[in-house]
Design an enzyme around this catalytic site. Structure first.
Site, short mmCIF file in Angstrom:
data_model
loop_
_atom_site.label_atom_id
_atom_site.label_comp_id
_atom_site.label_asym_id
_atom_site.label_seq_id
_atom_site.Cartn_x
_atom_site.Cartn_y
_atom_site.Cartn_z
N GLU A 1 0.82 -1.22 0.00
CA GLU A 1 0.00 0.00 0.00
C GLU A 1 0.85 1.27 0.00
OE1 GLU A 1 -2.67 0.47 3.37
OE2 GLU A 1 -3.61 2.23 2.49
N LYS B 1 -2.40 -2.09 -3.23
CA LYS B 1 -3.47 -1.26 -2.63
C LYS B 1 -3.13 0.21 -2.84
CE LYS B 1 -5.85 -0.37 1.73
NZ LYS B 1 -6.51 -0.99 2.87
P1 13P Z 1 -9.24 3.94 4.11
O1 13P Z 1 -10.06 3.20 3.10
O2 13P Z 1 -10.02 4.54 5.22
O3 13P Z 1 -8.28 4.89 3.46
O4 13P Z 1 -8.35 2.86 4.84
C1 13P Z 1 -7.70 1.92 4.10
C2 13P Z 1 -6.49 1.50 4.79
O5 13P Z 1 -6.34 0.35 5.10
C3 13P Z 1 -5.47 2.51 5.10
O6 13P Z 1 -4.27 1.88 5.42
#
Ligand code: 13P
Length: 340
Positions: free
Chosen positions: A177, A219
């Site tokens: 991510e 992500k």
């Molecule tokens: P949000 O969808 O609230 O951005 O959270 C996703 C997430 O896992 C952030 O690390």
């Protein structure tokens, strides 16, 4: 290496038009959200809240995997069973946030680096033994005057790749991510430019460090204008820009891309994902899915408000958002679904 196991888990996480539920808020993040609603910030209430989430009937119709926080896996539901067991029984794959959060990056004002690589190998071994099958690490890139710097992008991409390699060694699917934040008044074009650079750097590092692309999920953020930008592009424009950026940067071997919501409203996050799938589903090498935190949980948290009597209504709201996002995965979401 657990090659086949990693590939199988990754496929399951993106199968059947389901997506991921991020319920892995760290102490400061969860406490901040509770504080805003006047909910006491205690371990017991965090537990209650997360029990409300995982016991929502029918959640598994739309959710393939749930990302937990370390505190939660050491807590029990009221009936004494563990969160991992409850999720497994429902056919929802349990995963875990393994990064240690972000800190200011030395010598780089306004930029952040994610911590948590120390002892990660041993933590992952423990997590694998407990039955967790995937993990998440979030890197944060801020857009501002003169930032992000190459140094920040490189350092975060390097850490993401080291984390991903360690996960695969332990048999856990890494959710990679790199989040380009929506905060600020930057344009959508600037978000595109920065995200393109970040994703190129991340995949370069993943390649250098031998991460198997077939056994991971990306992500990313969607390509959106800053929250304070005067020009807010249409849903179609965001969908087009996002897919264009991903086509330029994400190798076809990656099975799935699961977006974070990043502060978009729940309805907008669903609508944007939906439009991407309406326009491009079956024309893309990867699945376009969701790994939303706020965009699934927010309405439910508002309703729950720390009170047991609100649980049924909160669960209804959570179930509804999960269903909307599964529909968005298929390009079948529409605003009428919000009026029901
Ligand atoms: P949000 O969808 O609230 O951005 O959270 C996703 C997430 O896992 C952030 O690390």
């Amino acid at each position: 290496m657990h090659l086949q196991e990693l590939i199988n888990t990754t496929k399951l996480l993106v199968a059947d038009n389901k997506g991921l539920l991020a319920m892995d808020e760290s102490y400061p993040t969860c406490n901040k959200r509770f504080a805003k609603l006047g909910i006491p910030q205690t371990a017991e209430l965090r537990r209650d809240y997360r029990e409300m989430i995982v016991t929502t009937a029918g959640l598994n119709e739309s959710i393939s995997g749930a990302i937990l926080f370390n505190e939660t896996i050491h807590q029990q539901l009221k009936d004494g069973s563990s969160f991992i067991k409850v999720l497994n029984n429902k056919g929802i794959i349990p995963g875990i946030k393994v990064d240690g959060g972000t800190v200011a990056m030395a010598g780089h004002p306004g930029e952040k680096i994610t911590e948590g690589l120390d002892n990660l190998r041993y933590r992952l071994e423990e997590y694998a033994k407990m039955g967790l099958r995937f993990a998440k690490w979030r890197a944060v890139i801020t857009i501002g005057k003169g930032i992000p710097t190459q140094a920040c992008i490189q350092a975060n991409a390097h850490a993401l790749a080291r984390y991903a390699a360690l996960c695969q060694e332990a048999g856990l699917v890494p959710i990679v991510e790199p989040e380009v934040l929506m905060d600020g008044d930057h344009t959508m074009e600037r978000c595109f430019e920065v995200t393109e650079q970040v994703l190129h750097t991340v995949f370069n590092q993943l390649y250098k460090q031998g991460v198997m692309l077939e056994g991971m999920i990306l992500k990313p953020n969607m390509i959106v204008p800053g929250l304070a930008c005067k020009k807010q592009e249409s849903i179609d424009e965001v969908a087009n820009a996002t897919v264009k950026c991903l086509l330029r940067t994400v190798p076809a071997a990656v099975p799935g891309i699961a977006f974070l919501s990043g502060g978009q409203s729940p309805e907008l996050a669903s609508a944007r994902l939906n439009t991407m799938n309406v326009r491009f589903k079956n024309k893309l090498p990867w699945e376009l899915s969701f790994s939303f935190g706020r965009a699934i949980q927010e309405p439910a948290l508002d309703i729950w408000h720390g009170k047991e009597k609100n649980i049924p209504a909160a669960q209804k709201a959570l179930y509804h958002r999960a269903v909307c996002n599964r529909a968005a995965r298929q390009g079948e979401y529409n605003i009428e679904m919000e009026r029901k």
